[in-house]
Design an enzyme around this catalytic site. Structure first.
Site, mmCIF file in Angstrom:
data_model
loop_
_atom_site.group_PDB
_atom_site.id
_atom_site.type_symbol
_atom_site.label_atom_id
_atom_site.label_comp_id
_atom_site.label_asym_id
_atom_site.label_seq_id
_atom_site.Cartn_x
_atom_site.Cartn_y
_atom_site.Cartn_z
ATOM 1 N N THR A 211 4.778 -10.902 27.270
ATOM 2 C CA THR A 211 5.441 -11.937 28.127
ATOM 3 C C THR A 211 6.321 -12.786 27.423
ATOM 4 O OG1 THR A 211 3.613 -13.482 27.783
ATOM 5 C CG2 THR A 211 3.471 -12.027 29.518
ATOM 6 N N GLY B 86 2.427 -4.342 25.796
ATOM 7 C CA GLY B 86 3.342 -5.367 26.921
ATOM 8 C C GLY B 86 3.289 -6.634 26.162
ATOM 9 N N TYR C 240 8.964 -10.235 33.640
ATOM 10 C CA TYR C 240 7.784 -9.589 33.601
ATOM 11 C C TYR C 240 7.362 -8.861 34.882
ATOM 12 C CZ TYR C 240 2.700 -9.044 32.479
ATOM 13 O OH TYR C 240 1.700 -8.395 32.057
#
Ligand code: CAA
Length: 241
Positions: free
Chosen positions: A86, A84, A147
């Site tokens: 951001t 993941g 997000y």
């Protein structure tokens, strides 16, 4: 026979902590990574865990990567969707690229990975799928419409997939970490980070071990009746109902 576990983004940060914990618990682990060659190779040298490079945003690359892991280690029993990113900005300053990159890496990837393991797990009547979402998918966060949306999407995806596969020996769960002491925190300005820590009743950032412990439970055979669950690990920063 040792069960096979694949961890995306498994060579750094929370993912590395999960890969190592699974290996120490007796799993045969494969760690996927996206681009940071130097860190991935150092991780392989230090841990003996094989590393596999592919882009989780790309559906075909996920198919090829999973096929390679399965030919090397055997069918995947445990999938940990951890990769993941951001790209924080308030919406009035957010670019389309910041939106797309986060939705693609943090949400599309979950489909790309699960789609290629689910048929095998159903055929074998066994599987553990664990996705790493976030406290900010539960509560929302200023600067993270992208997000927060992606991580909330992961929670919904998990609940649906859990129901589809509950009768097939496959559990599907999501872990929502709070603020964990990893490289991601380095993107925050020091005064912003201090403000965040002030809101954590535990008085500290979480550690990668704090998250790995939760993943280990969900990956275990004994967790077979735990499915569709959201495991919140955040030092009481946000207590979801
Ligand atoms: N409520 C409402 N508005 C707020 C606010 C708040 N709590 N905090 C900031 N704002 C507003 C400001 O008033 C300002 O508004 P204007 O544009 O109208 O002037 C605007 O946001 C910009 O604020 P900043 O001065 O801080 O400027 P910035 O653009 O440099 O930064 C930010 C904005 C990106 C949101 C920054 O404040 C930030 O990084 N916040 C933290 C975001 C965060 O928690 N990210 C988590 C990263 S870790 C992670 O995601 C892992 C995980 O799973 C937990």
């Amino acid at each position: 026979m040792a069960r096979v576990a694949l961890v995306t983004g498994g060579t750094r940060g929370i993912g590395a902590g999960i890969s190592i914990a699974l290996k120490n618990a007796g799993f045969k682990v494969a760690a996927n990574y996206g681009g940071n060659e130097e860190t991935a190779h150092a991780f392989r040298e230090a841990t003996g865990i094989p590393v596999y490079k592919w882009d989780v945003c790309n559906f075909e690359s996920c198919a090829a990567g999973i096929a390679k892991v399965e030919s090397d280690l055997g069918p995947i029993d445990v999938l940990v969707n951890n990769a993941g990113i951001t790209r924080d900005a308030t919406l009035h300053r957010m670019s389309k690229d910041q939106w797309r990159e986060v939705i693609s890496t943090d949400l599309d990837s979950i489909f790309n990975m699960c789609r290629h393991v689910i048929e095998g797990m159903r055929a074998r009547n066994y599987g553990r799928i664990i996705s790493i979402a976030s406290i900010n998918g539960q509560k929302g966060q200023v600067g993270q419409t992208n997000y927060s949306a992606a991580k909330a999407g992961v929670i919904g995806f998990t609940k649906a997939l859990a129901q589809e596969n509950a009768a097939k020996g496959i559990t599907v769960n999501v872990v929502c970490p709070g603020y964990i002491n990893t490289d991601m925190m380095k993107d925050l300005r020091p005064e912003v980070l201090k403000g965040i820590i002030d809101t954590i009743p535990a008085g500290r950032l979480g550690s990668t071990d704090d998250i790995a412990g939760g993943v280990l439970y969900l990956a275990a055979e004994q967790a077979g009746f735990t499915t569709g669950a959201t495991l919140t690990i955040n030092g009481a920063q946000y207590i979801a109902g």
